[in-house]
Design a protein around this motif. Structure first.
Motif, PDB file in Angstrom:
ATOM      1  N   LEU A 469      75.388  36.778 -11.902  1.00 36.07           N
ATOM      2  CA  LEU A 469      75.579  35.943 -10.719  1.00 36.07           C
ATOM      3  C   LEU A 469      77.018  35.451 -10.616  1.00 36.07           C
ATOM      4  O   LEU A 469      77.608  35.413  -9.520  1.00 36.07           O
ATOM      5  CB  LEU A 469      74.614  34.757 -10.761  1.00 36.07           C
ATOM      6  CG  LEU A 469      73.130  35.081 -10.529  1.00 36.07           C
ATOM      7  CD1 LEU A 469      72.273  33.840 -10.774  1.00 36.07           C
ATOM      8  CD2 LEU A 469      72.916  35.598  -9.113  1.00 36.07           C
ATOM      9  N   LEU A 470      77.568  35.059 -11.778  1.00 36.86           N
ATOM     10  CA  LEU A 470      78.965  34.615 -11.791  1.00 36.86           C
ATOM     11  C   LEU A 470      79.893  35.744 -11.351  1.00 36.86           C
ATOM     12  O   LEU A 470      80.820  35.544 -10.552  1.00 36.86           O
ATOM     13  CB  LEU A 470      79.332  34.128 -13.201  1.00 36.86           C
ATOM     14  CG  LEU A 470      80.749  33.575 -13.379  1.00 36.86           C
ATOM     15  CD1 LEU A 470      80.960  32.352 -12.485  1.00 36.86           C
ATOM     16  CD2 LEU A 470      81.003  33.219 -14.843  1.00 36.86           C
ATOM     17  N   TYR A 471      79.601  36.934 -11.879  1.00 34.11           N
ATOM     18  CA  TYR A 471      80.408  38.097 -11.508  1.00 34.11           C
ATOM     19  C   TYR A 471      80.281  38.399 -10.012  1.00 34.11           C
ATOM     20  O   TYR A 471      81.276  38.685  -9.325  1.00 34.11           O
ATOM     21  CB  TYR A 471      79.961  39.307 -12.328  1.00 34.11           C
ATOM     22  CG  TYR A 471      80.569  40.604 -11.882  1.00 34.11           C
ATOM     23  CD1 TYR A 471      81.891  40.913 -12.173  1.00 34.11           C
ATOM     24  CD2 TYR A 471      79.814  41.516 -11.151  1.00 34.11           C
ATOM     25  CE1 TYR A 471      82.448  42.103 -11.744  1.00 34.11           C
ATOM     26  CE2 TYR A 471      80.360  42.715 -10.720  1.00 34.11           C
ATOM     27  CZ  TYR A 471      81.680  43.008 -11.024  1.00 34.11           C
ATOM     28  OH  TYR A 471      82.232  44.188 -10.597  1.00 34.11           O
ATOM     29  N   LEU A 472      79.038  38.286  -9.509  1.00 36.65           N
ATOM     30  CA  LEU A 472      78.810  38.552  -8.086  1.00 36.65           C
ATOM     31  C   LEU A 472      79.519  37.526  -7.210  1.00 36.65           C
ATOM     32  O   LEU A 472      80.043  37.854  -6.138  1.00 36.65           O
ATOM     33  CB  LEU A 472      77.306  38.550  -7.779  1.00 36.65           C
ATOM     34  CG  LEU A 472      76.505  39.736  -8.335  1.00 36.65           C
ATOM     35  CD1 LEU A 472      75.011  39.524  -8.101  1.00 36.65           C
ATOM     36  CD2 LEU A 472      76.958  41.040  -7.692  1.00 36.65           C
ATOM     37  N   LEU A 473      79.541  36.262  -7.692  1.00 30.77           N
ATOM     38  CA  LEU A 473      80.246  35.219  -6.943  1.00 30.77           C
ATOM     39  C   LEU A 473      81.731  35.528  -6.865  1.00 30.77           C
ATOM     40  O   LEU A 473      82.355  35.437  -5.795  1.00 30.77           O
ATOM     41  CB  LEU A 473      79.998  33.859  -7.612  1.00 30.77           C
ATOM     42  CG  LEU A 473      80.664  32.650  -6.944  1.00 30.77           C
ATOM     43  CD1 LEU A 473      80.112  32.467  -5.532  1.00 30.77           C
ATOM     44  CD2 LEU A 473      80.435  31.384  -7.774  1.00 30.77           C
ATOM     45  N   LEU A 474      82.305  35.903  -8.028  1.00 26.25           N
ATOM     46  CA  LEU A 474      83.731  36.261  -8.040  1.00 26.25           C
ATOM     47  C   LEU A 474      83.988  37.494  -7.177  1.00 26.25           C
ATOM     48  O   LEU A 474      84.994  37.569  -6.459  1.00 26.25           O
ATOM     49  CB  LEU A 474      84.181  36.520  -9.480  1.00 26.25           C
ATOM     50  CG  LEU A 474      84.187  35.304 -10.414  1.00 26.25           C
ATOM     51  CD1 LEU A 474      84.481  35.744 -11.846  1.00 26.25           C
ATOM     52  CD2 LEU A 474      85.226  34.284  -9.957  1.00 26.25           C
ATOM     53  N   LEU A 475      83.059  38.421  -7.275  1.00 27.85           N
ATOM     54  CA  LEU A 475      83.200  39.641  -6.473  1.00 27.85           C
ATOM     55  C   LEU A 475      83.138  39.317  -4.989  1.00 27.85           C
ATOM     56  O   LEU A 475      83.905  39.864  -4.185  1.00 27.85           O
ATOM     57  CB  LEU A 475      82.094  40.623  -6.847  1.00 27.85           C
ATOM     58  CG  LEU A 475      82.121  41.992  -6.157  1.00 27.85           C
ATOM     59  CD1 LEU A 475      83.384  42.755  -6.516  1.00 27.85           C
ATOM     60  CD2 LEU A 475      80.898  42.809  -6.540  1.00 27.85           C
ATOM     61  N   TYR A 476      82.228  38.401  -4.624  1.00 27.88           N
ATOM     62  CA  TYR A 476      82.110  38.002  -3.226  1.00 27.88           C
ATOM     63  C   TYR A 476      83.406  37.368  -2.726  1.00 27.88           C
ATOM     64  O   TYR A 476      83.889  37.682  -1.629  1.00 27.88           O
ATOM     65  CB  TYR A 476      80.943  37.024  -3.075  1.00 27.88           C
ATOM     66  CG  TYR A 476      80.862  36.372  -1.714  1.00 27.88           C
ATOM     67  CD1 TYR A 476      80.404  37.090  -0.606  1.00 27.88           C
ATOM     68  CD2 TYR A 476      81.253  35.039  -1.543  1.00 27.88           C
ATOM     69  CE1 TYR A 476      80.342  36.497   0.648  1.00 27.88           C
ATOM     70  CE2 TYR A 476      81.196  34.443  -0.291  1.00 27.88           C
ATOM     71  CZ  TYR A 476      80.742  35.172   0.805  1.00 27.88           C
ATOM     72  OH  TYR A 476      80.688  34.589   2.040  1.00 27.88           O
ATOM     73  N   LEU A 479      86.008  40.051  -2.353  1.00 28.59           N
ATOM     74  CA  LEU A 479      85.750  40.859  -1.157  1.00 28.59           C
ATOM     75  C   LEU A 479      86.109  40.096   0.109  1.00 28.59           C
ATOM     76  O   LEU A 479      86.629  40.677   1.076  1.00 28.59           O
ATOM     77  CB  LEU A 479      84.277  41.276  -1.117  1.00 28.59           C
ATOM     78  CG  LEU A 479      83.839  42.312  -2.156  1.00 28.59           C
ATOM     79  CD1 LEU A 479      82.328  42.503  -2.104  1.00 28.59           C
ATOM     80  CD2 LEU A 479      84.549  43.641  -1.915  1.00 28.59           C
ATOM     81  N   LYS A 480      85.813  38.796   0.082  1.00 30.01           N
ATOM     82  CA  LYS A 480      86.142  37.971   1.244  1.00 30.01           C
ATOM     83  C   LYS A 480      87.646  37.923   1.472  1.00 30.01           C
ATOM     84  O   LYS A 480      88.139  38.060   2.609  1.00 30.01           O
ATOM     85  CB  LYS A 480      85.582  36.561   1.031  1.00 30.01           C
ATOM     86  CG  LYS A 480      85.590  35.696   2.278  1.00 30.01           C
ATOM     87  CD  LYS A 480      84.863  34.383   2.024  1.00 30.01           C
ATOM     88  CE  LYS A 480      84.871  33.534   3.302  1.00 30.01           C
ATOM     89  NZ  LYS A 480      84.174  32.245   3.074  1.00 30.01           N
ATOM     90  N   ILE A 481      88.401  37.742   0.359  1.00 30.13           N
ATOM     91  CA  ILE A 481      89.871  37.721   0.461  1.00 30.13           C
ATOM     92  C   ILE A 481      90.379  39.078   0.934  1.00 30.13           C
ATOM     93  O   ILE A 481      91.261  39.169   1.808  1.00 30.13           O
ATOM     94  CB  ILE A 481      90.490  37.337  -0.897  1.00 30.13           C
ATOM     95  CG1 ILE A 481      90.146  35.881  -1.236  1.00 30.13           C
ATOM     96  CG2 ILE A 481      91.999  37.545  -0.884  1.00 30.13           C
ATOM     97  CD1 ILE A 481      90.479  35.469  -2.654  1.00 30.13           C
ATOM     98  N   ASN A 482      89.823  40.152   0.336  1.00 29.95           N
ATOM     99  CA  ASN A 482      90.256  41.499   0.728  1.00 29.95           C
ATOM    100  C   ASN A 482      89.925  41.796   2.186  1.00 29.95           C
ATOM    101  O   ASN A 482      90.699  42.453   2.893  1.00 29.95           O
ATOM    102  CB  ASN A 482      89.591  42.539  -0.166  1.00 29.95           C
ATOM    103  CG  ASN A 482      90.165  42.541  -1.570  1.00 29.95           C
ATOM    104  OD1 ASN A 482      91.271  42.046  -1.793  1.00 29.95           O
ATOM    105  ND2 ASN A 482      89.416  43.083  -2.518  1.00 29.95           N
ATOM    106  N   ASN A 483      88.775  41.292   2.615  1.00 30.01           N
ATOM    107  CA  ASN A 483      88.384  41.499   4.009  1.00 30.01           C
ATOM    108  C   ASN A 483      89.363  40.813   4.960  1.00 30.01           C
ATOM    109  O   ASN A 483      89.741  41.361   5.999  1.00 30.01           O
ATOM    110  CB  ASN A 483      86.968  40.960   4.216  1.00 30.01           C
ATOM    111  CG  ASN A 483      86.417  41.309   5.579  1.00 30.01           C
ATOM    112  OD1 ASN A 483      86.584  42.430   6.053  1.00 30.01           O
ATOM    113  ND2 ASN A 483      85.763  40.357   6.213  1.00 30.01           N
ATOM    114  N   LYS A 484      89.778  39.611   4.537  1.00 36.60           N
ATOM    115  CA  LYS A 484      90.753  38.875   5.339  1.00 36.60           C
ATOM    116  C   LYS A 484      92.086  39.618   5.385  1.00 36.60           C
ATOM    117  O   LYS A 484      92.716  39.746   6.446  1.00 36.60           O
ATOM    118  CB  LYS A 484      90.932  37.476   4.741  1.00 36.60           C
ATOM    119  CG  LYS A 484      91.790  36.547   5.591  1.00 36.60           C
ATOM    120  CD  LYS A 484      91.817  35.148   4.975  1.00 36.60           C
ATOM    121  CE  LYS A 484      92.662  34.203   5.826  1.00 36.60           C
ATOM    122  NZ  LYS A 484      92.709  32.844   5.223  1.00 36.60           N
TER     123      LYS A 484
END
Length: 695
Positions: A469-476, A479-484
């Motif tokens: 979950l921690l990894y998924l949070l960091l990944l999210y 991804l959000k930063i990369n999407n921006k």
């Protein structure tokens, strides 16, 4: 006292014995035990017997006997349908000729018992004869165990001869003599007896007894056979979904076991029956055909008759009456070969059903009366007898024999009430419930052991889940930063694309301004050579302007579609010389895209060549045509510019001098290319460029 040779001659067929004898003599001569021309010695010595049996084994290798019997093996008999199924329909002949040669009682009894049992798939009278022979031998040897096993075989045959009470009595006697591992098969035969008697509830009891014992002994064959019997009983009770469930379980175990045998073939038939009633006709046909393939390979006439009877019903449902009639002929043929009234009665029943559907009521009545007549007073199987009377009632009603139809339906109702009693239905449902509960209890026990193991893993799993979950949070977040960032890059790309288009547009406009200035300047100059030079420069500028125009008009900012570009350029040159009504332009090429750095030099080259053609190839306003070709491979470009003008040497000299020619050569070197000029029936200039380098 008979010689060994005389004994073998009696036990084997004459042709087979003569082949073996000939091979034996040659073996003896080769081993210098006899000389050519000697009489065959009395075969008493161990050496000669060994050579003879070796000769038999050698011959067996060619005819497949050694797959089952090999006298040289420590265990000479490889049990059929248990240890091997790698043989054909002649295996009964092999067993019959081989078992008297075996000196070990248990192996001989095993072979004779298999011979007796599997003969019941072809002819019941022959089968019972072998069984009685086995009982005689075992009683003479006072072998109670094998006597009991032969009694199980005897009962299996008797119940198929409609002697149900005798079969039940013998099975009861055999139960006290055999081992526990023999009981599942005995219970199976008990179940068949009660099934044939119409007591489906008691038949189900014995099927479940066989199943429980099979599970205890871990006997896959017994388990599969019990599931098969339950499937058949559910089918008879019209509980087709349950029948299919247990039938497929049985098929799965048989296939895991990996032996094609009589019971596997029967199970395929039962599964097909359930699919048939569930209207899955294609699946039913597949299972029937698989069962037929096994039956034909091993000569299981009983299974073949069963399947063809069901295929009559299948093809009747599908209104494929011609196929149904062919199947009915096969059903009767195998029933008669088997000499089995049970099969024969059912075969005629299936024919009667078919004729009813076809509206051939008179023929149906005749067939159904034949079916009922075959079923003697002690026929026993009231299930199929009830079907016969029901179908006869329908045929009589269809033929307007209403009083006789009423009588037939009355018999049908009476038989049906005996078979499908509320008690029987309730008992079978109860048995299923008991079995399902037992299965669930086993599952619960397994689950409890698994839970105890899982508890030791839970902490680790929780930790892993937390880390995940921690990894998924960091990944999210990433991804959000990369999407921006991607959105910003897309916005910048659009802005850059707009700027590039604007630049190309301005370059095009500036080039047109330069072209206009040159045109104005040339209007004030009187020297024709200077004016011509300035016009040529104007044309070159225009060819470059067209490239930039294409870049901002089309989707791509990095490449030019050359076919449309050449067409615009050629039309421009022809219009400049006011020759559009006498000069045709031909483009012999596919649509090809080139990068800007390649397109501009090639455009200038084509402009120069077209201009030269317009100047020199068509004097005195002659008519003609210009042709442009461009071909592209992975690493090369091929350019052809030709006209069909006068093409004389004067033109060649004109082309070979001046600034335009120098410009063409310079641009060709820039693109790492080669030029070739041909003046014949016009003028053709060809180029070969290294496209990768040019790009």
């Amino acid at each position: 006292m008979k010689s060994f040779r005389d004994e073998m001659a009696e036990k084997l067929s004459e042709p087979l014995f003569l082949i073996i004898e000939d091979l034996f003599i040659n073996c003896c001569i080769f081993n210098k035990l006899i000389s050519p021309g000697d009489n065959i010695p009395e075969m008493r010595s161990r050496t000669l017997i060994t050579i003879f049996t070796t000769t038999i084994s050698f011959l067996n290798g060619f005819i497949g006997i050694s797959q089952i019997v090999d006298l040289e093996r420590e265990k000479p008999y490889k049990k059929v349908f248990v240890e091997t199924d790698n043989f054909g329909a002649s295996y009964l002949d092999i067993l019959e000729k081989s078992y008297p040669l075996i000196t070990t009682d248990t192996i001989q009894f095993s072979m004779l018992n298999d011979l007796a049992y599997y003969w019941h798939t072809r002819n019941l009278k022959t089968s019972i004869a072998h069984t009685l022979k086995g009982l005689q031998l075992t009683r003479k040897k006072k072998d109670t165990l094998w006597e009991g096993r032969f009694q199980i075989t005897q009962a299996a045959i008797l119940l198929r001869m409609e002697k149900l009470d005798s079969a039940l009595t013998i099975l009861t006697q055999a139960k006290e003599k055999v081992l526990e591992k023999d009981l599942p098969f005995l219970y199976t035969q008990m179940g068949y007896v009660f099934e044939r008697k119409g007591q489906l509830d008691r038949a189900a009891d014995y099927a479940l007894d066989a199943l429980r014992l099979g599970e205890k002994l871990k006997d896959k064959k017994a388990i599969a056979l019990a599931y098969s019997d339950l499937s058949n009983l559910f089918w008879k009770q019209s509980k087709f979904a349950s029948g299919l469930e247990y039938g497929l379980k049985s098929v799965s175990i048989f296939e895991e076991r990996g032996i094609n045998d009589l019971d596997y073939g029967f199970t395929l038939y039962v599964v097909g029956n359930n699919y048939l009633e569930l209207k899955s006709y294609e699946k039913a046909l597949n299972y029937y055909d698989h069962s037929i393939a096994i039956g034909e390979r091993y000569g299981f006439y009983n299974n073949l008759s069963d399947v063809y009877i069901s295929k009559v019903d299948l093809y009747t449902y599908l209104n494929e009456f011609e196929k149904a009639e062919i199947a009915s002929e096969s059903a009767v043929k195998y029933a008669e070969l088997l000499d089995n009234n049970f099969m024969l009665m059912r075969s005629w029943l299936s024919i009667g059903k078919l004729q009813n559907i076809q509206g051939k009521y008179a023929s149906a009545i005749e067939s159904l009366n034949t079916s009922i007549a075959i079923a003697s007073e002690d026929f026993g199987d009231e299930f199929y007898l009830s079907q016969a009377y029901e179908t006869l009632g329908k045929a009589l009603a269809g033929n307007h024999n209403y009083q006789e139809a009423y009588q037939a339906f009355a018999v049908y109702d009476d038989l049906k009430d005996k078979i499908f009693t509320a008690e029987a239905d309730q008992r079978i449902s109860q048995l299923r419930t008991e079995f399902d509960v037992a299965q669930k209890e086993n599952i619960i026990q397994l689950q409890q052991t698994r839970i105890s193991k899982q508890q030791t893993r839970q902490t680790l799993i929780i930790s892993l889940v937390f880390l995940l979950l921690l990894y998924l949070l960091l990944l999210y977040k990433t991804l959000k930063i990369n999407n921006k960032k991607n959105k910003m890059l897309q916005k910048q790309n659009k802005e850059n694309e707009f700027l590039l288009k604007e630049i190309h547009h301005r370059v095009k406009n500036n080039l047109e301004i330069v072209s206009s200035l040159i045109s104005l300047q040339s209007a004030e100059i009187n020297d024709e050579k200077i004016v011509a030079a300035m016009k040529n420069s104007q044309h070159r500028i225009q060819s470059m302007s067209m490239v930039h125009q294409k870049l901002y008009q089309e989707k791509s900012l990095s490449s030019i579609e050359m076919k449309s570009y050449f067409l615009e350029l050629a039309n421009y040159v022809v219009n400049v010389f006011d020759a559009q009504d006498r000069i045709d332009v031909h483009l012999e090429m596919d649509e090809i895209e080139l990068d800007v750095d390649t397109a501009i030099p090639i455009g200038l080259i084509v402009n120069e060549l077209l201009t030269n053609s317009m100047k020199y190839a068509f004097p005195h306003r002659a008519t003609g045509g210009l042709t442009i070709k461009l071909q592209k491979t992975d690493s090369q470009l091929f350019l052809f510019v030709s006209d069909n003008g006068i093409g004389n040497n004067a033109i060649k000299e004109q082309i070979g001098t001046g600034f335009g020619t120098k410009l063409i050569k310079l641009l060709t070197r820039q693109l790492d290319g080669k030029m070739n000029l041909v003046v014949e029936n016009g003028t053709t200039v060809s180029f070969e460029f290294q496209y990768n380098k040019a790009a």
